[in-house]
Design a protein around this motif. Sequence first.
Motif, PDB file in Angstrom:
ATOM      1  N   ALA A 139       0.839  -1.212   0.000  1.00  0.00           N
ATOM      2  CA  ALA A 139       0.000   0.000   0.000  1.00  0.00           C
ATOM      3  C   ALA A 139       0.868   1.253   0.000  1.00  0.00           C
ATOM      4  O   ALA A 139       0.485   2.283  -0.560  1.00  0.00           O
ATOM      5  CB  ALA A 139      -0.929  -0.009   1.218  1.00  0.00           C
ATOM      6  N   GLY A 140       2.045   1.168   0.613  1.00  0.00           N
ATOM      7  CA  GLY A 140       2.945   2.325   0.680  1.00  0.00           C
ATOM      8  C   GLY A 140       3.901   2.383  -0.509  1.00  0.00           C
ATOM      9  O   GLY A 140       4.856   3.174  -0.505  1.00  0.00           O
ATOM     10  N   GLY A 141       3.713   1.515  -1.516  1.00  0.00           N
ATOM     11  CA  GLY A 141       4.557   1.529  -2.716  1.00  0.00           C
ATOM     12  C   GLY A 141       5.925   0.896  -2.487  1.00  0.00           C
ATOM     13  O   GLY A 141       6.846   1.093  -3.279  1.00  0.00           O
ATOM     14  N   ALA A 149      -2.839  -7.058  -5.759  1.00  0.00           N
ATOM     15  CA  ALA A 149      -2.829  -5.584  -5.731  1.00  0.00           C
ATOM     16  C   ALA A 149      -2.726  -4.983  -7.133  1.00  0.00           C
ATOM     17  O   ALA A 149      -2.873  -3.776  -7.297  1.00  0.00           O
ATOM     18  CB  ALA A 149      -1.689  -5.093  -4.848  1.00  0.00           C
ATOM     19  N   GLY A 150      -2.450  -5.816  -8.149  1.00  0.00           N
ATOM     20  CA  GLY A 150      -2.456  -5.312  -9.525  1.00  0.00           C
ATOM     21  C   GLY A 150      -1.064  -5.134 -10.108  1.00  0.00           C
ATOM     22  O   GLY A 150      -0.070  -5.211  -9.388  1.00  0.00           O
ATOM     23  N   PRO A 151      -1.011  -4.887 -11.426  1.00  0.00           N
ATOM     24  CA  PRO A 151       0.277  -4.874 -12.127  1.00  0.00           C
ATOM     25  C   PRO A 151       1.216  -3.741 -11.686  1.00  0.00           C
ATOM     26  O   PRO A 151       2.426  -3.856 -11.833  1.00  0.00           O
ATOM     27  CB  PRO A 151      -0.114  -4.702 -13.599  1.00  0.00           C
ATOM     28  CG  PRO A 151      -1.548  -4.316 -13.610  1.00  0.00           C
ATOM     29  CD  PRO A 151      -2.157  -4.709 -12.319  1.00  0.00           C
ATOM     30  N   GLN A 152       0.653  -2.651 -11.129  1.00  0.00           N
ATOM     31  CA  GLN A 152       1.531  -1.544 -10.703  1.00  0.00           C
ATOM     32  C   GLN A 152       2.181  -1.812  -9.349  1.00  0.00           C
ATOM     33  O   GLN A 152       3.108  -1.104  -8.945  1.00  0.00           O
ATOM     34  CB  GLN A 152       0.744  -0.222 -10.569  1.00  0.00           C
ATOM     35  CG  GLN A 152       0.492   0.481 -11.895  1.00  0.00           C
ATOM     36  CD  GLN A 152      -0.724  -0.123 -12.576  1.00  0.00           C
ATOM     37  OE1 GLN A 152      -1.656  -0.546 -11.903  1.00  0.00           O
ATOM     38  NE2 GLN A 152      -0.709  -0.217 -13.892  1.00  0.00           N
ATOM     39  N   ALA A 153       1.669  -2.827  -8.624  1.00  0.00           N
ATOM     40  CA  ALA A 153       2.153  -3.055  -7.244  1.00  0.00           C
ATOM     41  C   ALA A 153       3.616  -3.490  -7.265  1.00  0.00           C
ATOM     42  O   ALA A 153       4.040  -4.212  -8.175  1.00  0.00           O
ATOM     43  CB  ALA A 153       1.302  -4.135  -6.583  1.00  0.00           C
ATOM     44  N   PRO A 154       4.414  -3.032  -6.277  1.00  0.00           N
ATOM     45  CA  PRO A 154       5.805  -3.473  -6.227  1.00  0.00           C
ATOM     46  C   PRO A 154       5.896  -4.979  -6.020  1.00  0.00           C
ATOM     47  O   PRO A 154       5.080  -5.553  -5.303  1.00  0.00           O
ATOM     48  CB  PRO A 154       6.376  -2.729  -5.014  1.00  0.00           C
ATOM     49  CG  PRO A 154       5.217  -2.177  -4.267  1.00  0.00           C
ATOM     50  CD  PRO A 154       4.034  -2.140  -5.180  1.00  0.00           C
ATOM     51  N   LEU A 174      -7.904  -9.144   1.161  1.00  0.00           N
ATOM     52  CA  LEU A 174      -6.954  -8.406   2.019  1.00  0.00           C
ATOM     53  C   LEU A 174      -6.267  -7.283   1.233  1.00  0.00           C
ATOM     54  O   LEU A 174      -6.030  -6.192   1.749  1.00  0.00           O
ATOM     55  CB  LEU A 174      -5.896  -9.356   2.598  1.00  0.00           C
ATOM     56  CG  LEU A 174      -4.854  -8.704   3.510  1.00  0.00           C
ATOM     57  CD1 LEU A 174      -5.507  -8.104   4.755  1.00  0.00           C
ATOM     58  CD2 LEU A 174      -3.782  -9.709   3.924  1.00  0.00           C
ATOM     59  N   ALA A 175      -5.978  -7.551  -0.037  1.00  0.00           N
ATOM     60  CA  ALA A 175      -5.291  -6.542  -0.851  1.00  0.00           C
ATOM     61  C   ALA A 175      -6.149  -5.285  -1.009  1.00  0.00           C
ATOM     62  O   ALA A 175      -5.628  -4.189  -1.160  1.00  0.00           O
ATOM     63  CB  ALA A 175      -4.949  -7.122  -2.226  1.00  0.00           C
TER      64      ALA A 175
END
Length: 349
Positions: free
Chosen positions: A233-235, A296-301, A343-344
């Motif tokens: 969530a914090g990148g 969390a998706g493709p942008q998630a670290p 949870l994500a």
Amino acid sequence: MHVLVTGGAGFIGSHVVDALLAAGHTAVVVDNLDPAAHRSRPEYLHDRVEHRFVDVGDRETWVELLPRVDAVCHQAGKVGLGVDFADITAYVASNDTGTAVALWAMHHVGFRGRLVLASSMVVYGEGRYQCSVHGDVRPGPRTEVDLEQGRYEPPCPQCRRDLAPVPVGEDAPLDPRNVYAATKLHQEHLCASWAREHDTTVVALRYHNVYGPRMPRDTPYAGVASIFRSAIAGGRAPEVFEDGGQTRDFVHVRDVARANLAALTVDLPPGFHAYNVASGTPRSVGDLARALADAAGPQAPRPEIVGGYRLGDVRHVFASPEKARVELGFSADVGFDDGMRELARANLR
Ligand code: UD1
């Protein structure tokens, strides 16, 4: 049934309250809104539930409330590994002394209802292992030398061969390996003494790694699912210790609440009963990190395997959920992938 739920404003306790209300029961909550878990008063508390925002060690509250309830569900306590050893007095005050005050009050007012205790798989220490030559073996704590050199798997204590981890049953030897684990086992023993001396029923639920909505966010007291979720969530990349191959059983908090409902209501003889509360499907910590990042998706670290270790961590511990299935009629419903997707997206506290 009217149930006193300690820790009823917290992560697991609040889901227990929801499950009780949904099943037509009522609850009174005792919770000190510990700032380690709550930044503010949670928004999900029910108006129709009485809340006492006091510490579980408050004798007067116990003496007042016990005569009005049929059962106690004791979820309050300090969890996790804490900051460092200096936390020992806080853990003992909250977990051991808090439980002792509860039991003192039960004795004092002649309470004979059922007590359900939130215990933990940490009472087992390192899980169960089999050696191809020596059968069932119990590896001792992993040494710093082994961990430094990346030898994460505990070897057979007799021949140092590799071991196969297998599910722990409730009859596994108890071997707490850190302060928190020692307080959980002590709570079990104190409650068992109360049951023996008063001919009452105590059910200890040995939670495996609980996750889901309302998990506290990343704190020194948080479990790995919350730490990874907060990082994403914090990148930031979730940092996976060791090689990510350590295994746990991740069980959803709504399943844990259902296990509590069963433990409060199922017919059981007087005495002490302990049950694993687990999904029955172990996963590695690396799997957990990947599942959360994927959800969390493709942008998630993406997760990073950073190596390193925490002394006091065990390598593998996962459960046999059989006894809870047979005696409590409880089996987990929420699958790992569905639970991680939820949870994500869920708000952490
Ligand atoms: C956890 C809880 C414990 C609870 C038990 C059962 C904590 C700290 N521990 O124990 O309170 O009783 O479940 O519900 O809340 N890890 C990483 N990266 C991180 C953090 C951890 O890779 O940033 C790894 C650890 O090295 C360990 C695994 O994740 O191997 C699990 O860690 P954690 O959730 O903290 O502790 P448990 O021992 O599983």
